[in-house]
Design an enzyme around this catalytic site. Structure first.
Site, mmCIF file in Angstrom:
data_model
loop_
_atom_site.group_PDB
_atom_site.id
_atom_site.type_symbol
_atom_site.label_atom_id
_atom_site.label_comp_id
_atom_site.label_asym_id
_atom_site.label_seq_id
_atom_site.Cartn_x
_atom_site.Cartn_y
_atom_site.Cartn_z
ATOM 1 C CD GLU A 179 -3.118 0.743 0.410
ATOM 2 O OE1 GLU A 179 -2.618 1.390 -0.485
ATOM 3 O OE2 GLU A 179 -4.136 1.200 0.987
ATOM 4 C CG ASP A 180 -0.897 4.802 -1.101
ATOM 5 O OD1 ASP A 180 -1.945 4.023 -0.500
ATOM 6 O OD2 ASP A 180 -1.760 5.462 -1.676
ATOM 7 C CG ASP B 62 -5.076 9.037 6.470
ATOM 8 O OD1 ASP B 62 -4.832 9.514 7.659
ATOM 9 O OD2 ASP B 62 -5.979 9.804 5.760
ATOM 10 C CG PHE C 266 -3.634 15.610 1.058
ATOM 11 C CD1 PHE C 266 -4.350 14.508 1.236
ATOM 12 C CD2 PHE C 266 -3.247 16.062 -0.162
ATOM 13 C CE1 PHE C 266 -4.659 13.781 0.011
ATOM 14 C CE2 PHE C 266 -3.662 15.496 -1.276
ATOM 15 C CZ PHE C 266 -4.376 14.373 -1.288
ATOM 16 N NE ARG D 238 -2.995 8.594 -9.244
ATOM 17 C CZ ARG D 238 -3.664 8.132 -8.385
ATOM 18 N NH1 ARG D 238 -3.020 7.689 -7.062
ATOM 19 N NH2 ARG D 238 -4.991 8.080 -8.128
HETATM 20 P P1 5GP Z 1 -6.896 5.059 5.086
HETATM 21 O O1 5GP Z 1 -8.323 4.124 4.727
HETATM 22 O O2 5GP Z 1 -6.066 4.474 5.905
HETATM 23 O O3 5GP Z 1 -7.479 6.466 5.602
HETATM 24 O O4 5GP Z 1 -6.553 5.826 3.515
HETATM 25 C C1 5GP Z 1 -5.824 4.965 2.773
HETATM 26 C C2 5GP Z 1 -5.744 5.609 1.482
HETATM 27 O O5 5GP Z 1 -6.259 7.027 1.313
HETATM 28 C C3 5GP Z 1 -4.580 5.297 0.879
HETATM 29 O O6 5GP Z 1 -4.090 4.116 0.128
HETATM 30 C C4 5GP Z 1 -4.449 6.642 0.036
HETATM 31 O O7 5GP Z 1 -4.973 6.149 -1.352
HETATM 32 C C5 5GP Z 1 -5.372 7.711 0.450
HETATM 33 N N1 5GP Z 1 -4.727 8.663 1.436
HETATM 34 C C6 5GP Z 1 -4.375 8.727 2.831
HETATM 35 N N2 5GP Z 1 -3.498 9.516 2.990
HETATM 36 C C7 5GP Z 1 -3.416 10.286 2.032
HETATM 37 C C8 5GP Z 1 -2.515 11.476 1.927
HETATM 38 O O8 5GP Z 1 -1.871 12.029 2.530
HETATM 39 N N3 5GP Z 1 -2.506 11.855 0.457
HETATM 40 C C9 5GP Z 1 -2.820 11.197 -0.623
HETATM 41 N N4 5GP Z 1 -2.697 11.699 -1.817
HETATM 42 N N5 5GP Z 1 -3.841 10.022 -0.467
HETATM 43 C C10 5GP Z 1 -3.851 9.642 0.798
#
Ligand code: 5GP
Length: 181
Positions: free
Chosen positions: A104-105, A108, A158, A171
């Site tokens: 995963e990237d 959050d 972010f 990206r």
């Molecule tokens: P979560 O479900 O943990 O809240 O978020 C996961 C997804 O939200 C990540 O795979 C990503 O695609 C997106 N995301 C979360 N934080 C960021 C951020 O700081 N920047 C961007 N561009 N995407 C984020």
């Protein structure tokens, strides 16, 4: 082309290309140790955000790697997690009894990670499941999900670049950046 309210000129570098590439070597070495080198390793790319991290990471892995791709959307066009997870394509081969690495990237809130881990455990019954994320935004977590491996811990900002987007842009940048308020 859409009108974008963020300009690349204002972007500040948080993690440089060099820092990312250096970290990847160690990360791959540690991940590798988790899996038997005698068995195939199924490495899952969670599109689109993890595309850069994934393609760089797999180059370091010495196992017999099978590359697989799934697609999930969670942010839409927002800069805050919408808690609105959309599974766009979860097509995978039979992973029953296989060694699986999810890439995963960023983690959050942890909701996506939680969804993915449950999905793999319940539907695929892997022999071993390991979760790796490039970035860990620990302070934004809404559950107790922790990646098995991560590249960098970051503040509740972010970020864009190296696969991560804002409204589909940025990206392609080779580094991670953010827009100061
Ligand atoms: P979560 O479900 O943990 O809240 O978020 C996961 C997804 O939200 C990540 O795979 C990503 O695609 C997106 N995301 C979360 N934080 C960021 C951020 O700081 N920047 C961007 N561009 N995407 C984020």
């Amino acid at each position: 082309m859409i009108t974008l309210d963020k300009d690349i000129k204002d972007l500040k570098i948080l993690i440089s290309e060099d820092e990312i590439q250096k970290r990847l070597t160690d990360l791959a070495e540690n991940i590798e140790k988790e899996f038997s080198s005698e068995e195939d390793l199924y490495v899952i790319c969670v599109l689109k955000g993890s595309v850069m991290f994934y393609t760089d990471l797999v180059k370091h892995l010495k196992h017999n790697v099978q590359m697989e791709f799934i697609r999930i959307s969670s942010y839409g066009h927002e800069t805050k997690s919408t808690n609105n997870l959309q599974a766009i394509d979860l097509t995978l081969p039979n992973l029953n009894g296989k060694n699986v690495l999810i890439v995963e990237d960023i983690i959050d809130t942890g909701l996506t990670a939680n969804f993915l881990v449950d999905l793999f455990r319940i539907q695929h019954h892997p022999k071993k499941l390991v979760f790796a994320a490039l970035l860990n935004k620990k302070c934004a977590r809404q559950n107790n999900m922790e990646p098995d491996f991560y590249g960098f811990e970051i503040d509740d900002k972010f970020v864009v670049g190296y696969g991560l987007d804002y409204k589909g842009y940025f990206r392609n940048l080779p580094y991670i950046g953010y827009f100061p308020n």
